[in-house]
Scaffold this motif. Structure first.
Motif, PDB file in Angstrom:
ATOM      1  N   ARG A 143      43.589  36.433  30.384  1.00 39.31           N
ATOM      2  CA  ARG A 143      42.736  35.600  31.179  1.00 39.31           C
ATOM      3  C   ARG A 143      41.223  35.510  30.241  1.00 39.31           C
ATOM      4  O   ARG A 143      40.990  36.310  29.414  1.00 39.31           O
ATOM      5  CB  ARG A 143      42.574  36.070  32.444  1.00 39.31           C
ATOM      6  CG  ARG A 143      42.338  37.452  32.532  1.00 39.31           C
ATOM      7  CD  ARG A 143      42.265  38.232  33.767  1.00 39.31           C
ATOM      8  NE  ARG A 143      43.420  37.874  34.873  1.00 39.31           N
ATOM      9  CZ  ARG A 143      44.643  38.820  34.906  1.00 39.31           C
ATOM     10  NH1 ARG A 143      44.424  39.735  34.000  1.00 39.31           N
ATOM     11  NH2 ARG A 143      45.722  38.420  35.634  1.00 39.31           N
TER      12      ARG A 143
ATOM     13  N   GLU B  16      50.172  44.329  36.045  1.00 41.09           N
ATOM     14  CA  GLU B  16      50.082  42.639  35.934  1.00 41.09           C
ATOM     15  C   GLU B  16      49.881  42.237  37.348  1.00 41.09           C
ATOM     16  O   GLU B  16      48.918  41.238  37.628  1.00 41.09           O
ATOM     17  CB  GLU B  16      51.272  41.958  35.358  1.00 41.09           C
ATOM     18  CG  GLU B  16      50.889  41.077  34.161  1.00 41.09           C
ATOM     19  CD  GLU B  16      52.140  40.576  33.661  1.00 41.09           C
ATOM     20  OE1 GLU B  16      51.969  39.547  33.084  1.00 41.09           O
ATOM     21  OE2 GLU B  16      53.039  41.305  33.403  1.00 41.09           O
ATOM     22  N   SER B  17      50.602  42.624  38.375  1.00 42.45           N
ATOM     23  CA  SER B  17      50.609  41.923  39.637  1.00 42.45           C
ATOM     24  C   SER B  17      49.358  42.201  40.327  1.00 42.45           C
ATOM     25  O   SER B  17      48.609  41.474  40.815  1.00 42.45           O
ATOM     26  CB  SER B  17      51.672  42.287  40.493  1.00 42.45           C
ATOM     27  OG  SER B  17      52.448  43.384  40.161  1.00 42.45           O
TER      28      SER B  17
ATOM     29  N   ASP C 278      46.473  43.053  38.645  1.00 44.77           N
ATOM     30  CA  ASP C 278      45.220  42.247  37.948  1.00 44.77           C
ATOM     31  C   ASP C 278      45.326  40.769  38.473  1.00 44.77           C
ATOM     32  O   ASP C 278      44.125  40.108  38.416  1.00 44.77           O
ATOM     33  CB  ASP C 278      45.472  42.552  36.373  1.00 44.77           C
ATOM     34  CG  ASP C 278      45.071  43.668  35.758  1.00 44.77           C
ATOM     35  OD1 ASP C 278      45.261  43.944  34.836  1.00 44.77           O
ATOM     36  OD2 ASP C 278      44.160  44.308  36.571  1.00 44.77           O
ATOM     37  N   ARG C 279      46.439  40.240  38.708  1.00 44.55           N
ATOM     38  CA  ARG C 279      46.344  38.991  39.116  1.00 44.55           C
ATOM     39  C   ARG C 279      45.417  38.578  40.129  1.00 44.55           C
ATOM     40  O   ARG C 279      44.664  37.735  40.179  1.00 44.55           O
ATOM     41  CB  ARG C 279      47.761  38.356  39.384  1.00 44.55           C
ATOM     42  CG  ARG C 279      48.127  37.210  39.023  1.00 44.55           C
ATOM     43  CD  ARG C 279      49.562  36.905  38.913  1.00 44.55           C
ATOM     44  NE  ARG C 279      50.342  37.699  38.202  1.00 44.55           N
ATOM     45  CZ  ARG C 279      51.573  37.718  38.290  1.00 44.55           C
ATOM     46  NH1 ARG C 279      52.286  37.069  39.036  1.00 44.55           N
ATOM     47  NH2 ARG C 279      52.410  38.680  37.530  1.00 44.55           N
ATOM     48  N   VAL C 280      45.152  39.689  41.030  1.00 53.27           N
ATOM     49  CA  VAL C 280      44.171  39.560  42.179  1.00 53.27           C
ATOM     50  C   VAL C 280      42.868  40.157  41.671  1.00 53.27           C
ATOM     51  O   VAL C 280      41.885  39.323  41.852  1.00 53.27           O
ATOM     52  CB  VAL C 280      44.780  40.352  43.289  1.00 53.27           C
ATOM     53  CG1 VAL C 280      43.860  40.240  44.408  1.00 53.27           C
ATOM     54  CG2 VAL C 280      46.313  39.527  43.766  1.00 53.27           C
TER      55      VAL C 280
ATOM     56  N   MET D 240      41.547  40.732  39.054  1.00 55.08           N
ATOM     57  CA  MET D 240      40.800  40.073  38.011  1.00 55.08           C
ATOM     58  C   MET D 240      40.681  38.676  38.097  1.00 55.08           C
ATOM     59  O   MET D 240      40.173  37.925  37.093  1.00 55.08           O
ATOM     60  CB  MET D 240      41.322  40.637  36.558  1.00 55.08           C
ATOM     61  CG  MET D 240      41.155  42.004  36.345  1.00 55.08           C
ATOM     62  SD  MET D 240      41.808  42.626  34.779  1.00 55.08           S
ATOM     63  CE  MET D 240      40.573  41.903  33.581  1.00 55.08           C
ATOM     64  N   HIS D 241      40.975  37.902  38.968  1.00 51.21           N
ATOM     65  CA  HIS D 241      41.120  36.838  39.303  1.00 51.21           C
ATOM     66  C   HIS D 241      39.555  36.319  39.487  1.00 51.21           C
ATOM     67  O   HIS D 241      38.578  37.260  39.811  1.00 51.21           O
ATOM     68  CB  HIS D 241      41.588  36.540  40.528  1.00 51.21           C
ATOM     69  CG  HIS D 241      41.885  34.822  41.012  1.00 51.21           C
ATOM     70  ND1 HIS D 241      40.769  34.328  41.712  1.00 51.21           N
ATOM     71  CD2 HIS D 241      42.773  34.138  40.844  1.00 51.21           C
ATOM     72  CE1 HIS D 241      41.127  33.071  41.939  1.00 51.21           C
ATOM     73  NE2 HIS D 241      42.068  32.800  41.381  1.00 51.21           N
ATOM     74  N   PRO D 242      39.191  35.146  38.930  1.00 51.95           N
ATOM     75  CA  PRO D 242      37.744  34.753  39.047  1.00 51.95           C
ATOM     76  C   PRO D 242      37.076  34.606  40.351  1.00 51.95           C
ATOM     77  O   PRO D 242      35.743  34.885  40.232  1.00 51.95           O
ATOM     78  CB  PRO D 242      37.660  33.326  38.391  1.00 51.95           C
ATOM     79  CG  PRO D 242      39.084  32.868  37.987  1.00 51.95           C
ATOM     80  CD  PRO D 242      40.019  34.175  38.241  1.00 51.95           C
TER      81      PRO D 242
ATOM     82  N   ALA E 233      38.705  35.906  43.413  1.00 46.13           N
ATOM     83  CA  ALA E 233      39.377  37.119  44.263  1.00 46.13           C
ATOM     84  C   ALA E 233      38.827  38.372  43.643  1.00 46.13           C
ATOM     85  O   ALA E 233      38.641  39.231  44.610  1.00 46.13           O
ATOM     86  CB  ALA E 233      40.946  37.148  44.421  1.00 46.13           C
ATOM     87  N   GLY E 234      38.624  38.594  42.396  1.00 47.11           N
ATOM     88  CA  GLY E 234      38.198  39.784  41.866  1.00 47.11           C
ATOM     89  C   GLY E 234      36.915  40.195  42.216  1.00 47.11           C
ATOM     90  O   GLY E 234      36.866  41.371  42.780  1.00 47.11           O
TER      91      GLY E 234
ATOM     92  N   ARG F 246      38.130  47.661  35.045  1.00 47.00           N
ATOM     93  CA  ARG F 246      38.309  46.354  35.595  1.00 47.00           C
ATOM     94  C   ARG F 246      36.807  45.899  36.489  1.00 47.00           C
ATOM     95  O   ARG F 246      36.362  44.709  36.165  1.00 47.00           O
ATOM     96  CB  ARG F 246      39.250  46.153  36.665  1.00 47.00           C
ATOM     97  CG  ARG F 246      40.591  45.612  36.312  1.00 47.00           C
ATOM     98  CD  ARG F 246      41.320  46.921  35.750  1.00 47.00           C
ATOM     99  NE  ARG F 246      42.804  46.686  35.280  1.00 47.00           N
ATOM    100  CZ  ARG F 246      43.376  47.397  34.547  1.00 47.00           C
ATOM    101  NH1 ARG F 246      42.993  48.466  34.400  1.00 47.00           N
ATOM    102  NH2 ARG F 246      44.669  47.034  34.080  1.00 47.00           N
TER     103      ARG F 246
END
Lengths: 92, 654
Positions: free
Chosen positions: A55, B229-230, B232-234, B236-238, B240-241, B327
């Motif tokens: 990302r 990974e799962s 981080d999907r939340v 590190m989300h632009p 939600a992070g 993170r």
């Protein structure tokens, strides 16, 4: 042996900052001076290393990368523009 | 494969150097390799930061006794990725390198114990290659055994030893057997010391694949990271992070204070009881007063802060050990760069919200020396926990109409003001002093999410508490004692209207207050009145500021003394009302809400902490930067307080 990807689906070589997400790349060149480059190699970004861009942070922020060893890194975009990568060839 | 497998690579030879010295085992390894966990497993919470002969840098060290009876010293060097790459000597890696170089030069028996993460072997082997060139005996401690075995993989320790030329042990830092396994390996080294492994060229990646029994198929490698990974999907989300980040920080700080409050109150109550006992034993004389109001009050203030400090340290350690800290640095990097800082400044800035003293030491993790210095210089502006009692007193005094929500929002605003000050100060300092060159680009390892180990977290918390008591606590007690002298020893005649001006609602020791009105501190306070009048302060507030110059923790108790209220430590009691109703010699109210706001803002900016000054002096090796920090923070505090006071008066709060 897995079939080679069709030519037009393989991204041409470019800097890491512009590499598409989710496509494996191989580092082919560094445009970074000696000392910093040695440090980057030590932390896991070496020539011939395979990289996956997971990302990118918004507003030209850092990239989140994964190496083939499974390491994950945050890399400043200012470095990413100076690392040349090409599509990883063949199966691995 | 046996439990603990280590193979001697060859013939033994005498180790040159002072044969009688105890062996020093130096733990070296990449950050996130499990080095600290292993160090904790080996040494428990006995470790202390040592400055020892031959090495001029600080490092965690402890003494151990081997099962065979010999005593050894174990040092935990800061994590480092490379000993060859050019680094700033003041950074963590520079320190590690310098320490190793000095130990080698000292000639005393040294064993390098490198910690390698078996889930990331190739990377660690890069460092191994460098270490073999140092001419010192080497022992490889391969960790994360439990994680790898859970996946059905093993490490071929013999292959490692054969390729590297150094004995190797495969352990799990979380297991109780790790300590005896490692100590056995060290004992074996002591018995028949291997010669320093000659540098043998090996390819880290190839060796890693060879040692990891069978190269795991791609799916298994991915399984290792599935949970990460799962998450981080939340995280590190632009969008939600950052939301999750803010939520986490809010929960953290709120939670810490909710728990620390009753703990501090309990401590305060206990101290009251002790103080009463002292009064019964020693009476009410000057000496008793010095002991009770100078020393004991100061010590009591320190102990009351301990729950907060410990809890925040635990919270920070949990965040780091879980892997989330990286993170946070990733999410904040772009924003911090706007002000000339960067992602790595996140940790010290976060720590500064507990206490700036350890935060200043934590800046060693920042690789860019300019960024490190800037972070240190703005840390005093982060809202440390010592400001909170002063804020609470001022809010209770000048904003009594606020309910719980209003108070919480005011606190939030003050925290925000502190952060804004930090950002602006960094931008200004960079633009002027450092003729801004942008800081080094961020390169930060993102470890997989891990469950933090409770034992290690408690160890760090205990160390944090000890450090706080030693570095900050002593200063507070000393300042409190000095303050007692300044406030209690009468100098000359007091002002004619002194006692009448102090309308205490419940004067328990009016004589004490009269004494205070004639003290040296009061005289200085009065002398400063022309300077602070534009801010709405009078001599009594000036005395409060003199008191908090050394340690802002002492503000509340100093105000208690000035206004004749005993036991103003935990429960504010009558103090807010007393201050509010205080009157000038001519009978008018001494303070308006405008004064309160100005005083609040003053506290946001002023560096009222000798411990911070001392820590800055230590880290920057000089008095220039601490003096600069004192200067600019007081100038900013004065200017901001002036603006707020005059502005508030314009709006009718004067």
């Amino acid at each position: 042996m897995p079939p080679a990807p069709a030519r037009d689906l393989v991204p041409p070589p470019r800097d890491l900052a512009g590499w598409p997400l989710g496509v494996w790349a191989r580092i082919v060149g560094f445009d970074i001076a000696g000392a910093e480059r040695r440090w980057l190699e030590a932390i896991g970004l070496a020539p011939d290393e395979d990289i996956l861009v997971l990302r990118r942070a918004p507003f030209r922020g850092p990239l989140h990368l994964r190496t083939s060893e499974g390491n994950e890194l945050a890399l400043d975009r200012r470095y990413a523009v100076r690392i040349q990568v090409a599509a990883r060839g063949g199966g691995r | 494969m046996t439990e603990s497998c280590h193979v001697e690579p060859g013939h033994a030879g005498p180790r040159p150097g002072a044969a009688g010295d105890a062996l020093t085992v130096v733990l070296v390894g990449r950050p996130n390799s499990g080095k600290s966990s292993l160090f904790n497993a080996l040494t428990g919470s006995d470790a202390h930061v040592g400055n020892y002969p031959g090495v001029t840098v600080e490092a965690l060290e402890a003494r151990l006794q081997l099962p065979s009876g010999e005593s050894i010293r174990v040092i935990d060097l800061p994590g480092t990725y490379s000993l060859e790459a050019d680094v700033d000597p003041e950074s963590d890696e520079g320190i590690a390198r310098a320490a190793l170089a000095e130990l080698r030069a000292s000639g005393a028996p040294v064993l390098i114990a490198q910690v390698l993460d078996s889930t990331n072997l190739a990377a660690s082997l890069h460092l191994t290659g460098e270490l073999t060139g140092w001419g010192l005996p080497l022992l490889l401690l391969v960790t994360q055994r439990d994680v790898l075995e859970a996946e059905g993989r093993t490490v071929d320790v013999r292959a490692l030893t054969a390729a590297v030329g150094a004995p190797a042990v495969w352990v799990s830092a979380r297991s109780r057997t790790s300590r005896p396994e490692v100590l056995d390996a060290v004992t074996a080294q002591l018995r028949s010391p291997a010669p320093p492994a000659p540098p043998r060229p090996f390819n880290p990646r190839t060796l890693a694949h060879a040692a990891l029994a069978s190269a795991a198929p791609a799916e298994a490698r991915l399984a290792l990271h599935r949970r990460t990974e799962s998450l981080d999907r939340v995280l590190m989300h632009p969008v939600a992070g950052p939301v999750a980040f803010l939520a986490l920080m809010s929960v953290l700080f709120t939670g810490v204070f909710l728990i620390a409050e009753p703990a501090s109150a309990a401590v305060g109550g206990a101290l009251e009881w002790v103080g009463g006992g002292v009064r019964r034993v020693l009476g009410d004389g000057l000496v008793a007063s010095f002991f009770r109001d100078g020393i004991l009050r100061g010590a009591g203030t320190v102990v009351q802060f301990l729950p907060q400090i410990v809890l925040l340290t635990v919270a920070l350690e949990l965040i780091e050990a879980s892997g989330y800290l990286a993170r946070g640095a990733y999410l904040l990097d772009r924003l911090l760069r706007l002000f000339g800082l960067g992602g790595r400044s996140f940790v010290p800035l976060l720590m500064g919200h507990a206490c700036a003293v350890p935060a200043i030491a934590a800046t060693r993790a920042i690789r860019d020396p300019r960024q490190r210095l800037r972070t240190m210089l703005v840390l005093p502006l982060t809202t440390c926990s010592a400001r909170i009692p002063a804020y609470a007193l001022l809010i209770a005094t000048f904003l009594p109409q606020l309910g719980a929500l209003g108070r919480a929002l005011t606190f939030l605003a003050l925290y925000g003001l502190g952060l804004a000050g930090t950002a602006i100060a960094s931008a200004v300092i960079g633009g002027t002093l450092m003729r801004q060159r942008r800081s080094l680009p961020l390169v930060l390892e993102m470890p997989p999410y891990r469950r933090p180990e409770l034992r290690a977290v408690l160890s760090v918390a205990a160390r944090g508490a000890r450090r706080f008591l030693r570095e900050v606590g002593t200063v507070i007690v000393a300042v409190s004692a000095v303050l007692w002298v300044l406030l209690s020893v009468p100098v000359g005649q007091g002002p004619p209207a002194g006692p009448a001006a102090l309308a205490s609602t419940a004067p328990r020791q009016p004589e004490r207050t009269q004494l205070m009105a004639r003290s040296l501190a009061a005289r200085v306070g009065r002398a400063l009145e022309p300077v602070t009048a534009p801010l709405g302060f009078d001599w009594r507030i000036n005395v409060g500021l003199i008191g908090s110059f050394g340690a802002r923790e002492l503000m509340v108790s100093t105000m208690g003394i000035i206004f004749g209220i005993e036991s103003a430590d935990d429960d504010l009691g009558d103090l807010p009302q007393t201050i509010r109703e205080a009157r000038r010699p001519d009978g008018t109210r001494a303070y308006s809400p405008a004064t309160g706001f100005a005083l609040l803002v003053f506290f946001v900016f002023a560096c009222q902490c000798m411990s911070t000054v001392s820590a800055l002096r230590q880290e920057t090796r000089g008095w220039r930067w601490p003096a600069f920090v004192l200067g600019y923070t007081y100038v900013a505090a004065y200017a901001a307080a002036w603006v707020v006071y005059q502005g508030a008066r314009v709006f009718g709060w004067g």
